[in-house]
Design a protein around this motif. Structure first.
Motif, short mmCIF file in Angstrom:
data_model
loop_
_atom_site.label_atom_id
_atom_site.label_comp_id
_atom_site.label_asym_id
_atom_site.label_seq_id
_atom_site.Cartn_x
_atom_site.Cartn_y
_atom_site.Cartn_z
N VAL A 1 6.66 119.99 32.61
CA VAL A 1 6.10 120.27 31.30
C VAL A 1 6.72 121.59 30.87
O VAL A 1 6.91 122.49 31.67
CB VAL A 1 4.55 120.33 31.28
N SER A 2 7.11 121.66 29.60
CA SER A 2 7.70 122.86 29.03
C SER A 2 6.68 123.48 28.08
O SER A 2 6.17 122.80 27.19
CB SER A 2 8.98 122.51 28.28
N LEU A 3 6.37 124.75 28.28
CA LEU A 3 5.34 125.44 27.52
C LEU A 3 5.96 126.57 26.70
O LEU A 3 6.64 127.44 27.26
CB LEU A 3 4.28 126.02 28.47
N VAL A 4 5.71 126.55 25.37
CA VAL A 4 6.28 127.57 24.48
C VAL A 4 5.23 127.97 23.45
O VAL A 4 4.73 127.10 22.72
CB VAL A 4 7.53 127.04 23.73
N PRO A 5 4.90 129.26 23.35
CA PRO A 5 4.03 129.67 22.24
C PRO A 5 4.81 129.54 20.93
O PRO A 5 6.03 129.71 20.91
CB PRO A 5 3.69 131.13 22.54
N ALA B 1 10.75 128.99 26.49
CA ALA B 1 10.15 127.93 27.29
C ALA B 1 9.94 128.35 28.74
O ALA B 1 10.79 129.01 29.34
CB ALA B 1 11.04 126.69 27.24
N VAL B 2 8.80 127.95 29.27
CA VAL B 2 8.51 128.05 30.69
C VAL B 2 8.39 126.62 31.20
O VAL B 2 7.57 125.85 30.70
CB VAL B 2 7.19 128.82 30.94
N ARG C 1 3.32 124.81 22.13
CA ARG C 1 4.09 123.58 22.05
C ARG C 1 4.30 123.12 23.49
O ARG C 1 4.87 123.84 24.31
CB ARG C 1 5.45 123.81 21.38
N VAL C 2 3.84 121.91 23.79
CA VAL C 2 3.95 121.37 25.14
C VAL C 2 4.87 120.15 25.09
O VAL C 2 4.55 119.15 24.43
CB VAL C 2 2.57 120.97 25.70
N ALA C 3 6.00 120.24 25.77
CA ALA C 3 6.91 119.10 25.87
C ALA C 3 6.72 118.48 27.25
O ALA C 3 6.85 119.16 28.27
CB ALA C 3 8.35 119.55 25.67
N ILE D 1 6.05 113.04 25.36
CA ILE D 1 6.13 113.46 23.97
C ILE D 1 6.03 114.98 23.90
O ILE D 1 5.80 115.64 24.91
CB ILE D 1 5.01 112.83 23.12
N THR D 2 6.17 115.52 22.71
CA THR D 2 5.92 116.94 22.46
C THR D 2 4.66 117.04 21.62
O THR D 2 4.52 116.35 20.62
CB THR D 2 7.10 117.59 21.74
#
Length: 121
Positions: free
Chosen positions: A20-24, A39-40, A63-65, A72-73
């Motif tokens: 999972v990619s996490l981005v504020p 992204a983390v 934003r969670v990819a 999905i994102t």
């Protein structure tokens, strides 16, 4: 900080490999730090991951990819919680307005158009 639990599986319940990619959605100031919107990537182990996330505010969301097959994102508001929060329980947020109801309305309108074939008119 809020502990967020992710559990991603295929339609038959088999855990998915990936990240999972996490981005504020904007720069966030925490004390004397400025946390940039980069992204983390969090690896999923047996389809699961638990990560400590900064609670979002009325000015930004996450934003969670879902970097897995069929993922999905999504844009989600992370609550300030002392307990663990389930990612599956979060409602999607419209990234433009940061409003939950706007995200739902757009999705419902799109779905409704396909159900009625009104997009063919």
């Amino acid at each position: 900080m809020t502990m967020m639990h992710f559990r991603l599986t295929d339609p038959s319940g088999i855990p998915l490999d990936g990240y999972v990619s996490l981005v504020p959605t904007r720069r966030v100031t925490v004390g004397d730090e400025i946390r940039l919107p980069t992204a983390v990537r969090v690896p999923l182990q047996n389809g699961e991951a638990t990560v400590d996330m900064l609670p979002s505010t009325t000015l930004w969301v996450w934003r969670v990819a879902e970097l897995v097959k069929g993922g999905i994102t999504r844009y989600v508001a992370v609550p300030d919680s002392e307990g663990t929060v389930e990612y599956a329980a979060l409602e999607s947020v419209d990234p433009a307005s940061l409003d939950v109801s706007s995200a739902s309305a757009v999705s419902y309108t799109h779905l409704r158009a396909h159900e009625t074939d009104s997009y063919l008119v």
